[in-house]
Design a protein around this motif. Structure first.
Motif, mmCIF file in Angstrom:
data_model
loop_
_atom_site.group_PDB
_atom_site.id
_atom_site.type_symbol
_atom_site.label_atom_id
_atom_site.label_comp_id
_atom_site.label_asym_id
_atom_site.label_seq_id
_atom_site.Cartn_x
_atom_site.Cartn_y
_atom_site.Cartn_z
ATOM 1 N N ILE A 1 49.220 51.187 38.773
ATOM 2 C CA ILE A 1 48.151 51.737 39.617
ATOM 3 C C ILE A 1 46.969 52.174 38.769
ATOM 4 N N GLY A 2 47.235 52.850 37.654
ATOM 5 C CA GLY A 2 46.152 53.303 36.771
ATOM 6 C C GLY A 2 45.363 52.157 36.182
ATOM 7 N N VAL A 3 46.058 51.148 35.672
ATOM 8 C CA VAL A 3 45.371 49.985 35.091
ATOM 9 C C VAL A 3 44.558 49.264 36.157
ATOM 10 N N THR A 4 45.162 49.098 37.324
ATOM 11 C CA THR A 4 44.476 48.379 38.406
ATOM 12 C C THR A 4 43.218 49.124 38.842
ATOM 13 N N ASP A 5 43.310 50.425 39.004
ATOM 14 C CA ASP A 5 42.135 51.210 39.400
ATOM 15 C C ASP A 5 41.005 51.065 38.378
ATOM 16 N N ARG A 6 41.340 51.141 37.092
ATOM 17 C CA ARG A 6 40.313 50.995 36.052
ATOM 18 C C ARG A 6 39.724 49.582 36.058
ATOM 19 N N ALA A 7 40.583 48.581 36.190
ATOM 20 C CA ALA A 7 40.101 47.196 36.198
ATOM 21 C C ALA A 7 39.146 46.955 37.361
ATOM 22 N N ALA B 1 44.852 40.959 38.719
ATOM 23 C CA ALA B 1 45.187 40.943 37.297
ATOM 24 C C ALA B 1 45.855 42.265 36.903
ATOM 25 N N GLY B 2 45.344 43.383 37.428
ATOM 26 C CA GLY B 2 45.949 44.684 37.141
ATOM 27 C C GLY B 2 47.355 44.799 37.689
ATOM 28 N N GLN C 1 44.190 31.506 41.193
ATOM 29 C CA GLN C 1 45.443 31.586 40.452
ATOM 30 C C GLN C 1 45.263 31.376 38.949
ATOM 31 N N ASP C 2 44.486 30.370 38.551
ATOM 32 C CA ASP C 2 44.340 30.087 37.124
ATOM 33 C C ASP C 2 43.649 31.229 36.390
ATOM 34 N N THR C 3 42.621 31.789 36.992
ATOM 35 C CA THR C 3 41.883 32.871 36.337
ATOM 36 C C THR C 3 42.767 34.101 36.149
ATOM 37 N N VAL C 4 43.487 34.492 37.180
ATOM 38 C CA VAL C 4 44.375 35.655 37.066
ATOM 39 C C VAL C 4 45.511 35.354 36.085
ATOM 40 N N ALA C 5 46.090 34.154 36.176
ATOM 41 C CA ALA C 5 47.185 33.790 35.268
ATOM 42 C C ALA C 5 46.727 33.844 33.807
#
Length: 176
Positions: free
Chosen positions: A28-34, A50-51, A108-112
């Protein structure tokens, strides 16, 4: 009474050795910052996924044993307990696999690539699937079990898939 954290994201800090950071809190912390960092170029959905996916491979039993072995070595004041080799526990493949299999084309490719490259740099997009397969074979990974554990603890992973608009905005921002 302290809460028991089943899935650690990291070893506990040395100033509070009984409190590991949970995977849910870390994610959750990483995702919020991203998402905040991605807002200026309208790539919030890309950053969110991605987060969420970057560390789901830490739900592997082997990774949890690795973290606990690292912690035991940190806490051993005698210095006799040696930590496992740094980086010896794989954790990027589950999120990479999820992105490639579950996210919409174009997204998908970008997140992967972000997930696979979040420690140590990005792979060439053309080599991503081969790299993933090689790591799965090398480490004997059971990705579906790991992804299932992550989905139980992170219900966001079962939520609505991102729209392609997010990746189009991101691509536009990169080419501007």
């Amino acid at each position: 009474m302290s809460e028991t954290v089943e899935y650690w994201a990291h070893t506990p800090p040395t100033d509070d050795p009984v409190r590991p950071q949970s995977m849910a809190d870390h994610t959750i912390g990483v995702t919020d910052r991203a998402v905040r960092f991605a807002a200026p170029f309208q790539a919030e959905e890309l950053a969110r996924w991605a987060g969420w996916l970057h560390d789901i491979g830490k739900y592997r039993d082997e990774f949890q044993r690795y973290l606990r072995a690292c912690h035991r070595a940190e806490m051993d004041r005698t210095g006799r307990t040696k930590p496992p080799p740094k980086g010896s526990a794989e954790h990027k493949c589950a999120g990479t696999h999820f992105a490639l299999e579950q996210l919409p084309p174009g997204f998908q490719d970008t997140v992967a690539l972000c997930v696979m490259g979040h420690h140590g740099g990005l792979s060439a997009a053309s080599a991503l699937e081969d790299e993933l397969q090689n790591r799965v074979e090398k480490h004997g990974l059971d990705l579906l079990t790991v992804i299932g554990r992550a989905c139980q603890e992170l219900p966001q992973l079962g939520g609505p898939m991102p729209s392609i608009d997010g990746i189009i905005a991101f691509q536009r921002a990169l080419s501007a």
